[in-house]
Design a protein around this motif. Structure first.
Motif, PDB file in Angstrom:
ATOM      1  N   ASP A  39       0.812  -1.205   0.000  1.00  0.00           N
ATOM      2  CA  ASP A  39       0.000   0.000   0.000  1.00  0.00           C
ATOM      3  C   ASP A  39       0.852   1.263   0.000  1.00  0.00           C
ATOM      4  O   ASP A  39       0.524   2.266  -0.622  1.00  0.00           O
ATOM      5  N   MET A  40       1.946   1.224   0.726  1.00  0.00           N
ATOM      6  CA  MET A  40       2.818   2.386   0.873  1.00  0.00           C
ATOM      7  C   MET A  40       3.837   2.471  -0.261  1.00  0.00           C
ATOM      8  O   MET A  40       4.740   3.301  -0.240  1.00  0.00           O
ATOM      9  N   GLU A  41       3.699   1.564  -1.207  1.00  0.00           N
ATOM     10  CA  GLU A  41       4.629   1.505  -2.334  1.00  0.00           C
ATOM     11  C   GLU A  41       6.056   1.178  -1.939  1.00  0.00           C
ATOM     12  O   GLU A  41       7.022   1.727  -2.474  1.00  0.00           O
ATOM     13  N   PHE A  42       6.148   0.251  -0.984  1.00  0.00           N
ATOM     14  CA  PHE A  42       7.461  -0.254  -0.616  1.00  0.00           C
ATOM     15  C   PHE A  42       7.527  -1.745  -0.941  1.00  0.00           C
ATOM     16  O   PHE A  42       8.055  -2.551  -0.164  1.00  0.00           O
ATOM     17  N   GLU A  43       7.003  -2.082  -2.119  1.00  0.00           N
ATOM     18  CA  GLU A  43       7.004  -3.489  -2.509  1.00  0.00           C
ATOM     19  C   GLU A  43       8.394  -4.095  -2.508  1.00  0.00           C
ATOM     20  O   GLU A  43       8.547  -5.306  -2.330  1.00  0.00           O
TER      21      GLU A  43
END
Lengths: 117, 167
Positions: B75-79
């Motif tokens: 969700d936080m774009e820390f995939e």
């Protein structure tokens, strides 16, 4: 590295879990935190710190130094670092600011900074 | 962040070490930058907690789980962190299980010991490593220390056979 060592290393954290838990509990609506969750957030935070340091170095002007300026730059340009805008704003020295206002330097004190944005 | 009685900052020494270990040797980081990263880390914890909590609430749970954290990362774009986190989670669970098994084992031995009068000074523990199969299943190699200890605690392992009799 032997498998066992790898496992141990992956399961290790340097950040204190108690402090992480304190921070988490200060968040509204958080009731219970599983051990897994606590561990993962600690681990994720470590990854985040490493990642931030490395990315900042990549973008910094100098190869061997990481400055606040470089950090502020990346925080204000990367989309997924938006949540840090207020925490790591761009700064300029007071004397630069004043000289912009007045057309002349008026302070030699490098400790004074003015926050932009 | 407002100031609160509890310290919401992470210890500087630890954060500094994490940074230094991540950077190549010889690279310096200014004090301002270090402090800023430390603050950022605290905010990251808060932000992640909040995101993870959203997932838990959606699922009508009151307890945050490891999976909530993984979902929060996406969700936080820390995939880019998720794979490493999954591996760490597995390693962590394994270590937890090992600790738990070891603790249960020690507990059982204590119970056995209570009914026998053998002293803990049995130095033959090392000879008897590996005789513990009938107590708790272990994965074998990893648990050398525990096996040695168990040899001491059960106290009946003069020759290994007696342990079975004792059970």
């Amino acid at each position: 590295m032997a498998d066992k060592e790898k496992t141990e290393k992956a399961a290790q954290i340097s950040l204190p879990l108690s402090r992480i838990k304190t921070i988490m509990k200060s968040s509204p609506d958080v009731s219970n935190i599983s051990q897994d969750c606590l561990f993962l957030i600690a681990k994720a935070t470590e990854l985040f710190v490493q990642d931030l340091a490395v990315e900042t170095l990549k973008r910094s002007r100098e190869e061997n130094k990481v400055d606040y300026k470089d950090l502020a730059e990346i925080v204000n340009t990367d989309d997924n670092l938006e949540f840090l805008h207020d925490i790591i704003p761009r700064k300029i020295l007071a004397k630069e600011y004043l000289s912009q206002l007045n057309g002349g330097a008026s302070s030699d004190d490098d400790e004074d900074v003015v926050v932009l944005d | 962040m407002a100031e609160r009685p509890e310290d919401l900052n992470l210890p500087n020494a630890v954060v500094t070490r994490i940074i230094k270990d991540a950077l190549p040797e010889g690279v310096n980081i200014s004090k301002d930058a270090r402090l800023a990263i430390s603050k950022a880390a605290s905010v990251f914890v808060l932000y992640t907690t909040s995101c993870a909590n959203n997932f838990a609430m959606k699922a009508k749970r009151k307890t945050l789980t490891g999976q909530d954290v993984i979902s929060a990362m996406s969700d936080m774009e820390f995939e880019r962190f998720t794979e490493s986190l999954q591996q760490s989670l597995e390693a962590f669970r394994k270590e937890q299980k090992n600790k738990k098994d070891a603790a249960e084992k020690r507990k059982k031995e204590k119970e056995l010991n209570a009914s026998s009068e053998a002293a803990d000074e049995d130095k033959e523990k090392t000879e008897n490593a590996g005789d513990d199969d009938d107590i708790v299943e272990l994965d074998g190699d990893e648990e050398d220390e525990e096996e040695e200890e168990n040899g001491v605690d059960s106290g009946q392992e003069e020759e290994g056979e007696e342990e079975e009799e004792g059970n």
